[in-house]
Design an enzyme around this catalytic site. Structure first.
Site, PDB file in Angstrom:
ATOM      1  N   GLU A  44      -7.177  82.244 -51.819  1.00 58.77           N
ATOM      2  CA  GLU A  44      -6.416  81.074 -52.265  1.00 58.77           C
ATOM      3  C   GLU A  44      -6.618  79.919 -51.280  1.00 58.77           C
ATOM      4  O   GLU A  44      -6.694  80.138 -50.066  1.00 58.77           O
ATOM      5  CB  GLU A  44      -4.931  81.430 -52.334  1.00 58.77           C
ATOM      6  CG  GLU A  44      -4.007  80.284 -52.718  1.00 58.77           C
ATOM      7  CD  GLU A  44      -2.531  80.648 -52.637  1.00 58.77           C
ATOM      8  OE1 GLU A  44      -1.732  79.972 -53.303  1.00 58.77           O
ATOM      9  OE2 GLU A  44      -2.174  81.604 -51.906  1.00 58.77           O
ATOM     10  N   LYS A 110      -2.111  77.740 -60.984  1.00 58.96           N
ATOM     11  CA  LYS A 110      -1.072  78.676 -60.553  1.00 58.96           C
ATOM     12  C   LYS A 110       0.251  78.366 -61.238  1.00 58.96           C
ATOM     13  O   LYS A 110       0.760  77.262 -61.151  1.00 58.96           O
ATOM     14  CB  LYS A 110      -0.924  78.573 -59.033  1.00 58.96           C
ATOM     15  CG  LYS A 110       0.079  79.540 -58.408  1.00 58.96           C
ATOM     16  CD  LYS A 110       0.108  79.329 -56.886  1.00 58.96           C
ATOM     17  CE  LYS A 110       1.032  80.291 -56.176  1.00 58.96           C
ATOM     18  NZ  LYS A 110       1.056  80.038 -54.715  1.00 58.96           N
ATOM     19  N   CYS A 144      -1.803  84.342 -55.934  1.00 56.67           N
ATOM     20  CA  CYS A 144      -0.787  84.716 -54.956  1.00 56.67           C
ATOM     21  C   CYS A 144       0.588  85.071 -55.547  1.00 56.67           C
ATOM     22  O   CYS A 144       0.782  86.172 -56.033  1.00 56.67           O
ATOM     23  CB  CYS A 144      -0.668  83.604 -53.906  1.00 56.67           C
ATOM     24  SG  CYS A 144       0.026  84.176 -52.316  1.00 56.67           S
TER      25      CYS A 144
END
Length: 259
Positions: A44, A110, A144
């Protein structure tokens, strides 16, 4: 469909808010891969570390990092993936990029911004789940904090592989290990997780623990804690088919809608 794909996981330290240095570092690592691979996965925010100073380091979709990814994908004949900070129409996104050797770019924003670090104050959350079809394999990219939300990852699209890229800190690394394995088991898919190592610009430590898990949650590639290096996971379509046909757990999943 290609019956087998090889995925290279690159676990690395990152230079804080320095895209040029990070690209140089990853160029060397990617060029050191001697066997053929289909997909290369970076962590990331691999050009900057997990910074909230988006206005300082954000790039556009026509920026240097995507041009670099396209060049490397063409050179290696492998898709290059990982997330970077993208600025678009006045908003910042933590965007997972998947760049194919042909130059085709797919992306996922995300969805779950990390409120503990105030990510939602700087970054706009994504709203769309994405499935990338590459060499006949259905790949679902995630970033994540998304790992903590199993409903978002639920395998209603019949995908083959989940890929998580992360800057997941050392104090909570047990959750990372456990949830990667759980996502593989519950979705009857391969699950790949690529985390960083080192200490970032705000003194947060990362121990890595990148890994790959098969449909049964067995580890097929893993790193030593704090290891800076590359591992290659071989994924077999017959493995997925054999256990889905035998166990049929996905036939019994609950139906739901995400708002």
């Amino acid at each position: 469909m290609q019956s087998q794909i090889k995925i290279a996981l690159i676990q690395s330290d990152l230079v804080w808010e320095n895209p040029e240095k990070n690209r140089e570092n990853f160029s060397k690592k990617i060029q050191s891969i001697t066997e053929y691979v289909d997909v290369i996965v970076l962590p990331e925010m691999f050009t900057t570390g997990f910074t909230m100073n988006a206005d300082k380091v954000a790039e556009s979709m026509q920026g240097e990092t995507i041009a670099w990814m396209k060049e490397l994908a063409s050179q290696t004949n492998a898709a290059i993936s990982g997330s970077i900070i993208i600025s678009e129409e006045g908003k910042f996104y933590n965007r997972f990029l998947f760049v194919e050797p042909s130059g085709k770019v797919s992306f996922y924003n995300k969805r779950h911004t990390f409120t503990l670090a105030g990510e939602e104050k700087t970054f706009t959350a994504g709203s769309d789940k994405v499935i990338i079809d590459y060499k006949g394999w259905k790949i679902c990219p995630m970033v994540c904090y998304d790992l903590r939300f199993p409903v978002w990852a639920r395998n209603v699209e019949d995908y083959d592989v989940l890929i998580y890229v992360a800057n997941w800190p050392k104090p909570r690394i047990n959750a990372w290990d456990t949830l990667l394995q759980a996502r593989a088991i519950e979705n009857m898919c391969y699950c790949i997780g690529v985390n960083r190592v080192g200490i970032d610009g705000i003194n947060i430590e990362y121990s890595g623990h990148s890994g790959a898990y098969d449909v049964l949650g067995n580890s097929i590639a893993n790193f030593k804690p704090f290891e800076d290096g590359i591992k290659i996971a071989t994924l077999e379509q017959r493995h997925i088919e054999a256990y889905r046909n035998k166990l049929k757990f996905l036939n019994d999943i609950d139906s739901f809608k995400i708002n």
